[in-house]
Design a protein around this motif. Structure first.
Motif, PDB file in Angstrom:
ATOM      1  N   ILE A  11      40.886  30.740  42.821  1.00  0.00           N
ATOM      2  CA  ILE A  11      41.497  32.029  42.452  1.00  0.00           C
ATOM      3  C   ILE A  11      40.629  33.187  42.923  1.00  0.00           C
ATOM      4  N   PHE A  12      39.319  33.012  42.839  1.00  0.00           N
ATOM      5  CA  PHE A  12      38.406  34.064  43.294  1.00  0.00           C
ATOM      6  C   PHE A  12      38.547  34.290  44.797  1.00  0.00           C
ATOM      7  N   GLY A  13      38.746  33.170  45.569  1.00  0.00           N
ATOM      8  CA  GLY A  13      38.930  33.317  47.003  1.00  0.00           C
ATOM      9  C   GLY A  13      40.187  34.091  47.337  1.00  0.00           C
ATOM     10  N   LEU A  14      41.290  33.770  46.636  1.00  0.00           N
ATOM     11  CA  LEU A  14      42.532  34.518  46.855  1.00  0.00           C
ATOM     12  C   LEU A  14      42.361  35.999  46.534  1.00  0.00           C
ATOM     13  N   MET A  15      41.655  36.283  45.478  1.00  0.00           N
ATOM     14  CA  MET A  15      41.425  37.686  45.118  1.00  0.00           C
ATOM     15  C   MET A  15      40.587  38.395  46.166  1.00  0.00           C
ATOM     16  N   LEU A  16      39.595  37.680  46.724  1.00  0.00           N
ATOM     17  CA  LEU A  16      38.771  38.283  47.783  1.00  0.00           C
ATOM     18  C   LEU A  16      39.609  38.609  49.017  1.00  0.00           C
ATOM     19  N   VAL A  17      40.543  37.700  49.379  1.00  0.00           N
ATOM     20  CA  VAL A  17      41.417  37.967  50.532  1.00  0.00           C
ATOM     21  C   VAL A  17      42.249  39.225  50.295  1.00  0.00           C
ATOM     22  N   LEU A  18      42.824  39.338  49.095  1.00  0.00           N
ATOM     23  CA  LEU A  18      43.618  40.531  48.779  1.00  0.00           C
ATOM     24  C   LEU A  18      42.763  41.791  48.805  1.00  0.00           C
ATOM     25  N   ILE A  19      41.560  41.692  48.254  1.00  0.00           N
ATOM     26  CA  ILE A  19      40.665  42.859  48.251  1.00  0.00           C
ATOM     27  C   ILE A  19      40.286  43.247  49.675  1.00  0.00           C
ATOM     28  N   PHE A  20      40.023  42.207  50.546  1.00  0.00           N
ATOM     29  CA  PHE A  20      39.650  42.492  51.935  1.00  0.00           C
ATOM     30  C   PHE A  20      40.786  43.172  52.676  1.00  0.00           C
ATOM     31  N   LEU A  21      42.021  42.665  52.491  1.00  0.00           N
ATOM     32  CA  LEU A  21      43.158  43.270  53.176  1.00  0.00           C
ATOM     33  C   LEU A  21      43.384  44.714  52.728  1.00  0.00           C
ATOM     34  N   SER A  22      43.360  44.951  51.421  1.00  0.00           N
ATOM     35  CA  SER A  22      43.593  46.313  50.920  1.00  0.00           C
ATOM     36  C   SER A  22      42.479  47.257  51.356  1.00  0.00           C
ATOM     37  N   SER A  23      41.244  46.756  51.355  1.00  0.00           N
ATOM     38  CA  SER A  23      40.120  47.603  51.779  1.00  0.00           C
ATOM     39  C   SER A  23      40.216  47.929  53.268  1.00  0.00           C
ATOM     40  N   SER A  24      40.620  46.913  54.090  1.00  0.00           N
ATOM     41  CA  SER A  24      40.751  47.150  55.530  1.00  0.00           C
ATOM     42  C   SER A  24      41.819  48.190  55.810  1.00  0.00           C
ATOM     43  N   LEU A  25      42.950  48.088  55.111  1.00  0.00           N
ATOM     44  CA  LEU A  25      44.020  49.086  55.296  1.00  0.00           C
ATOM     45  C   LEU A  25      43.536  50.477  54.929  1.00  0.00           C
TER      46      LEU A  25
END
Length: 570
Positions: A11-25
């Motif tokens: 679950i932490f990995g999935l959250m990191l992916v979402l955080i990375f995508l939103s931060s990149s945008l």
């Protein structure tokens, strides 16, 4: 069983992916906007170049100074920072080449303008303006390109985030929610008393540990449940006894919790305790501050030689009120007796506090009266004494005669007598009783009078505290003081004795005896205001006041009245 790994890590990995995508945008949007900040100003500046070109043509014949200023203004716009951005590394080559072409053609136009060659400047102006228009269009195209990139990046980023979120929801539903639902169903089954349940299988460490813990808990609960059923029967018996004890204490608390301490109620409570616990002997000893004691015995009485007795102190807030003494051939229920002792101590404390509040209220009322008398009649009598003295001094000799002098003397004596009586009344009102203890208050009163006379004053006090109420104390104290003062002033006595005791008939007698001249001095004072007040106080006590001659000489003033409650043993 082989496990995939930690659920929390997944679950932490999935959250990191979402955080990375939103931060990149967000980061790309910030960078894109920072590069686009000067686009509108560049378009305005490039557009103004066209207007300035035509203005130079109109002003070419107006003088060299004006033309020079306009050329300088044109070059400032052409070389401004917003247009210089067209040469940055991230700018398209077509935009950079077009900007350089405008600069090259401007050098030619500038030479025509400085030489004053209006004809050549006019012929070249249309081509120069077209070059500027192409520059403006290139700037607009580049700004639109950056905006398209921003929109495209946001669409791609949001699409990726939705895909990741959908994967997370499907994963959570299959791998987390469903096993947790099965665990919840197992927990509900256990809560209904069925401890034999099957736990769901899962591939993750946390859920497996939770399943094992719940299974172990169910096994332990099954064992405990059997033990508890055996203990319930034992506890039921203990609770039944405790409930009976609480009912016993509650009933006695209601009976004893009153403003007036009823010793008959205390005796009834002791009898109930003796019957409830099947005791041999039981008694209550109440201790007073004057070291006296009141003893209340249960129905079986108390043996002369009390051995093997157990005492439970009556203590509340570190104040000892006495003790409860028990003799029993069986083992005592110590918690019950301790609670019973606390209940008795509280009842006695409430009684004492009530007595003290009543006493303080009475004394406060009399203090107010004393202040009012001192501030009104006291001041007025002092003023009259001064006025009589001034009248005697200022009276002319021709107005003086024996009748006038006698009249002035009588007025002065009357005012002095009234002032003395007022002082005695104020002294009586200012008598204080700090504790609900008449014995102590009488001693204090006698100590005050001993400082005013050489007559021997004695007190013989043999009354229990429970026989008198606080409101009776002040009447007894003031009546006793008045009788003692009368004996000091008029009896020519050498010894005065105050005797306070309870008669065999259950009546309280307070006798003030002296060895003076006898009752003859009372005849002339029969209608005296002080003796009238003494009779009035006796009536407030539901008693009688009598004067009698002693066999050995002197007078006895006797106050007789019933106690507030019956004696303990009478």
């Amino acid at each position: 069983m082989l496990k995939r790994g930690s659920l929390t890590s997944t679950i932490f990995g999935l959250m990191l992916v979402l955080i990375f995508l939103s931060s990149s945008l967000a980061l790309y949007a910030i960078v894109n906007l920072s590069f686009s900040l000067g686009d509108s100003r560049a378009i305005n500046a490039s557009g103004s170049l066209r207007m300035q070109s035509y203005r130079l043509l109109l002003l070419s014949n107006s003088g060299s100074n004006i033309v020079t200023d306009k050329i300088k203004e044109f070059e400032n716009t052409l070389n401004s920072n917003v247009l210089q951005n067209s040469l940055k590394w991230y700018t398209p080559k077509t935009l950079s080449d077009q900007y350089l072409l405008v600069i090259d053609k401007w050098q030619v136009m500038k030479a025509y303008a400085q030489a004053g060659n209006t004809q050549r400047y006019s012929d070249s102006l249309r081509d120069f303006v077209d070059t500027i228009d192409i520059l403006v269009m290139e700037i607009e195209l580049f700004a639109a390109y950056k905006l398209k990139l921003l929109v495209l990046s946001q669409v791609i980023g949001l699409t990726l985030m939705l895909i990741v979120a959908g994967v997370a929801v499907i994963f959570t539903r299959r791998r987390v929610v469903k096993p947790l639902q099965l665990l919840m169903d197992s927990a509900i089954t256990i809560s209904q008393g069925n401890f034999k349940v099957d736990m769901p299988k899962t591939d993750y460490i946390e859920l497996t540990a939770l399943s094992n813990a719940l299974k172990k808990t169910a096994s332990e609960l099954s064992n405990l449940y059997e033990d508890l059923e055996n203990q319930v029967a034992e506890k039921t018996l203990a609770l039944t006894r405790a409930n009976n004890e609480l009912n016993f204490l509650h009933d006695n608390l209601i009976m004893l919790h009153s403003d007036r301490l009823d010793y008959k109620a205390l005796k009834s409570a002791l009898n109930q305790m003796q019957n409830y616990e099947n005791l041999n002997f039981l008694r209550l000893v109440i201790e007073h501050e004057d070291q006296s004691q009141d003893i209340i015995e249960a129905s079986h009485g108390w043996p002369e030689n009390s051995q093997n007795s157990v005492c439970f102190p009556l203590q509340l807030d570190k104040v000892r009120q006495g003790y409860l003494e028990v003799i029993s051939s069986e083992q005592l229920n110590n918690p019950l007796f301790k609670n019973f002792a606390v209940m008795l101590a509280r009842s006695i404390t409430i009684h004492n506090a009530t007595e003290q509040r009543q006493q303080l209220a009475l004394m406060e009322e009399r203090a107010v009266i004393a202040r009012e008398l001192h501030d009104s009649l006291g001041q007025l009598l002092s003023f009259l004494k001064i006025q009589v003295s001034l009248l005697r001094k200022k009276l002319p000799d021709n107005c003086r005669n024996e009748d006038v002098e006698n009249q002035i003397v009588e007025i002065n004596d009357g005012v002095s007598f009234a002032y003395a009586q007022l002082r005695e009344l104020l002294s009586t009102f200012r008598l204080t009783i700090k504790e609900p203890n008449l014995n102590h208050a009488l001693e204090v009163m006698l100590d005050q009078l001993r400082a005013q006379t050489d007559i021997k004053l004695s007190l013989n006090y043999k009354l229990s505290a429970h026989l008198l109420e606080a409101k009776q104390h002040i009447h007894i104290l003031q009546l006793t003081r008045e009788a003692t003062l009368n004996a000091i002033k008029h009896a020519n006595a050498k010894h005065i004795v105050i005797d306070c005791q309870l008669t065999t008939s259950g009546i309280i007698n307070i006798a003030i005896s002296d060895d003076g001249v006898g009752v003859s001095h009372l005849k002339e004072r029969d209608q005296h205001f002080g003796i009238g007040i003494m009779h009035e106080r006796a009536s407030k006590l539901n008693g009688q006041l009598s004067f009698s001659a002693n066999a050995q000489g002197g007078t006895t003033v006797t106050l007789s009245f019933p106690p507030q409650q019956e004696p303990l043993n009478g």
